[in-house]
Scaffold this motif. Structure first.
Motif, PDB file in Angstrom:
ATOM      1  N   LEU A   1     -39.038  11.634  61.356  1.00 55.17           N
ATOM      2  CA  LEU A   1     -38.708  10.943  60.177  1.00 55.17           C
ATOM      3  C   LEU A   1     -37.750  11.845  59.249  1.00 55.17           C
ATOM      4  CD1 LEU A   1     -41.911   9.033  59.949  1.00 55.17           C
ATOM      5  CD2 LEU A   1     -39.839   8.161  60.472  1.00 55.17           C
ATOM      6  N   LEU A   2     -37.968  12.888  58.979  1.00 56.35           N
ATOM      7  CA  LEU A   2     -37.372  13.575  58.002  1.00 56.35           C
ATOM      8  C   LEU A   2     -35.855  13.865  58.598  1.00 56.35           C
ATOM      9  CD1 LEU A   2     -37.259  15.857  55.798  1.00 56.35           C
ATOM     10  CD2 LEU A   2     -38.045  17.305  57.084  1.00 56.35           C
ATOM     11  N   GLU A   3     -35.863  14.356  59.704  1.00 57.21           N
ATOM     12  CA  GLU A   3     -34.142  14.119  60.282  1.00 57.21           C
ATOM     13  C   GLU A   3     -33.572  13.118  59.880  1.00 57.21           C
ATOM     14  OE1 GLU A   3     -31.953  15.510  64.361  1.00 57.21           O
ATOM     15  OE2 GLU A   3     -33.997  15.772  64.477  1.00 57.21           O
ATOM     16  N   GLU A   4     -34.129  11.868  60.295  1.00 56.20           N
ATOM     17  CA  GLU A   4     -33.702  10.426  60.250  1.00 56.20           C
ATOM     18  C   GLU A   4     -33.138  10.513  58.643  1.00 56.20           C
ATOM     19  OE1 GLU A   4     -35.276   5.977  60.175  1.00 56.20           O
ATOM     20  OE2 GLU A   4     -35.505   7.368  61.940  1.00 56.20           O
ATOM     21  N   ALA A   5     -33.922  10.884  57.705  1.00 56.25           N
ATOM     22  CA  ALA A   5     -33.909  10.472  56.397  1.00 56.25           C
ATOM     23  C   ALA A   5     -32.705  11.525  55.943  1.00 56.25           C
ATOM     24  CB  ALA A   5     -35.050  10.874  55.493  1.00 56.25           C
ATOM     25  N   GLN A   6     -32.686  12.591  56.415  1.00 57.27           N
ATOM     26  CA  GLN A   6     -31.476  13.639  56.257  1.00 57.27           C
ATOM     27  C   GLN A   6     -30.180  12.902  56.535  1.00 57.27           C
ATOM     28  OE1 GLN A   6     -33.021  17.258  57.898  1.00 57.27           O
ATOM     29  NE2 GLN A   6     -33.894  18.033  55.732  1.00 57.27           N
ATOM     30  N   MET A   7     -30.205  12.457  57.775  1.00 59.63           N
ATOM     31  CA  MET A   7     -28.677  12.157  58.428  1.00 59.63           C
ATOM     32  C   MET A   7     -28.446  10.876  57.395  1.00 59.63           C
ATOM     33  SD  MET A   7     -27.849  13.800  60.743  1.00 59.63           S
ATOM     34  CE  MET A   7     -26.715  12.941  61.296  1.00 59.63           C
ATOM     35  N   GLN A  56     -23.994   9.824  51.166  1.00 61.16           N
ATOM     36  CA  GLN A  56     -23.288  10.473  50.458  1.00 61.16           C
ATOM     37  C   GLN A  56     -21.571  10.419  50.921  1.00 61.16           C
ATOM     38  OE1 GLN A  56     -24.855  14.458  50.720  1.00 61.16           O
ATOM     39  NE2 GLN A  56     -25.841  14.195  48.640  1.00 61.16           N
ATOM     40  N   ALA A  57     -21.332  10.354  52.168  1.00 63.19           N
ATOM     41  CA  ALA A  57     -19.720  10.466  52.541  1.00 63.19           C
ATOM     42  C   ALA A  57     -19.374   9.048  52.157  1.00 63.19           C
ATOM     43  CB  ALA A  57     -19.984  10.555  54.149  1.00 63.19           C
ATOM     44  N   ALA A  58     -20.202   8.031  52.319  1.00 61.46           N
ATOM     45  CA  ALA A  58     -19.823   6.721  51.993  1.00 61.46           C
ATOM     46  C   ALA A  58     -19.499   6.584  50.570  1.00 61.46           C
ATOM     47  CB  ALA A  58     -20.789   5.489  52.472  1.00 61.46           C
ATOM     48  N   ALA A  59     -20.353   7.136  49.507  1.00 56.37           N
ATOM     49  CA  ALA A  59     -20.022   7.419  48.257  1.00 56.37           C
ATOM     50  C   ALA A  59     -18.730   8.059  47.782  1.00 56.37           C
ATOM     51  CB  ALA A  59     -21.378   8.153  47.534  1.00 56.37           C
ATOM     52  N   GLU A  60     -18.731   9.049  48.504  1.00 58.28           N
ATOM     53  CA  GLU A  60     -17.242   9.728  48.260  1.00 58.28           C
ATOM     54  C   GLU A  60     -16.023   8.961  48.771  1.00 58.28           C
ATOM     55  OE1 GLU A  60     -17.483  13.345  50.399  1.00 58.28           O
ATOM     56  OE2 GLU A  60     -19.029  14.130  49.453  1.00 58.28           O
ATOM     57  N   HIS A  61     -16.405   7.965  49.778  1.00 57.76           N
ATOM     58  CA  HIS A  61     -15.328   7.136  50.080  1.00 57.76           C
ATOM     59  C   HIS A  61     -14.939   6.176  49.204  1.00 57.76           C
ATOM     60  CE1 HIS A  61     -12.795   4.714  52.854  1.00 57.76           C
ATOM     61  NE2 HIS A  61     -13.493   3.830  52.613  1.00 57.76           N
ATOM     62  N   HIS A  62     -16.079   5.396  48.506  1.00 55.93           N
ATOM     63  CA  HIS A  62     -15.924   4.302  47.642  1.00 55.93           C
ATOM     64  C   HIS A  62     -15.495   4.931  46.279  1.00 55.93           C
ATOM     65  CE1 HIS A  62     -17.438   1.173  50.078  1.00 55.93           C
ATOM     66  NE2 HIS A  62     -18.488   1.978  50.769  1.00 55.93           N
ATOM     67  N   SER A  63     -15.873   6.089  45.877  1.00 56.52           N
ATOM     68  CA  SER A  63     -15.331   6.666  44.860  1.00 56.52           C
ATOM     69  C   SER A  63     -13.718   6.936  44.949  1.00 56.52           C
ATOM     70  CB  SER A  63     -15.994   8.067  44.553  1.00 56.52           C
ATOM     71  OG  SER A  63     -15.587   8.741  43.418  1.00 56.52           O
ATOM     72  N   ALA A  64     -13.285   7.475  45.921  1.00 50.59           N
ATOM     73  CA  ALA A  64     -11.871   7.678  46.131  1.00 50.59           C
ATOM     74  C   ALA A  64     -11.164   6.119  46.218  1.00 50.59           C
ATOM     75  CB  ALA A  64     -11.573   8.233  47.482  1.00 50.59           C
ATOM     76  N   LEU A  65     -11.878   5.322  46.695  1.00 53.79           N
ATOM     77  CA  LEU A  65     -11.027   3.894  46.747  1.00 53.79           C
ATOM     78  C   LEU A  65     -11.192   3.412  45.362  1.00 53.79           C
ATOM     79  CD1 LEU A  65     -12.609   2.156  50.110  1.00 53.79           C
ATOM     80  CD2 LEU A  65     -10.325   2.893  49.528  1.00 53.79           C
ATOM     81  N   ALA A  66     -11.899   3.606  44.687  1.00 54.41           N
ATOM     82  CA  ALA A  66     -12.176   3.244  43.161  1.00 54.41           C
ATOM     83  C   ALA A  66     -11.047   3.995  42.341  1.00 54.41           C
ATOM     84  CB  ALA A  66     -13.647   3.489  42.454  1.00 54.41           C
TER      85      ALA A  66
END
Length: 96
Positions: free
Chosen positions: A21-27, A33-43
């Motif tokens: 469960l810990l590994e799943e949560a970390q993934m 975080q990658a999606a947030a960086e992508h959306h920030s760049a799009l914004a």
């Protein structure tokens, strides 16, 4: 007590499950975080696009150009890469 082993808590199974469960949560955190960086760049990209389009739509003619005293294209010799009125010069790219 032949069934005693069935009712004893199995700590290793619990720890393996917790580790999974810990590994799943970390993934999931890394993916978000990658999606947030992508959306920030799009914004940022869309904010720049809005700025360019607003400048083109609301640009006020100045001085003699407003009265047609200056030849068309002479007032602004900079290439327009993004143009709504079809006056984009052929052959220009964003890499120019």
């Amino acid at each position: 007590m032949t069934f005693d082993f069935l009712f004893r808590p199995n700590h290793t199974a619990y720890l393996r499950r917790a580790a999974a469960l810990l590994e799943e949560a970390q993934m999931a955190r890394i993916e978000h975080q990658a999606a947030a960086e992508h959306h920030s760049a799009l914004a940022r990209m869309y904010a720049e696009r809005v700025r360019r389009l607003e400048n083109e739509l609301y640009r006020q003619p100045q001085g003699a150009a407003a009265h047609g005293l200056v030849a068309e294209g002479a007032a602004d010799d900079r290439p327009q890469l993004y143009s709504l009125d079809g006056s984009r010069k052929p052959g220009l790219t964003s890499a120019s």
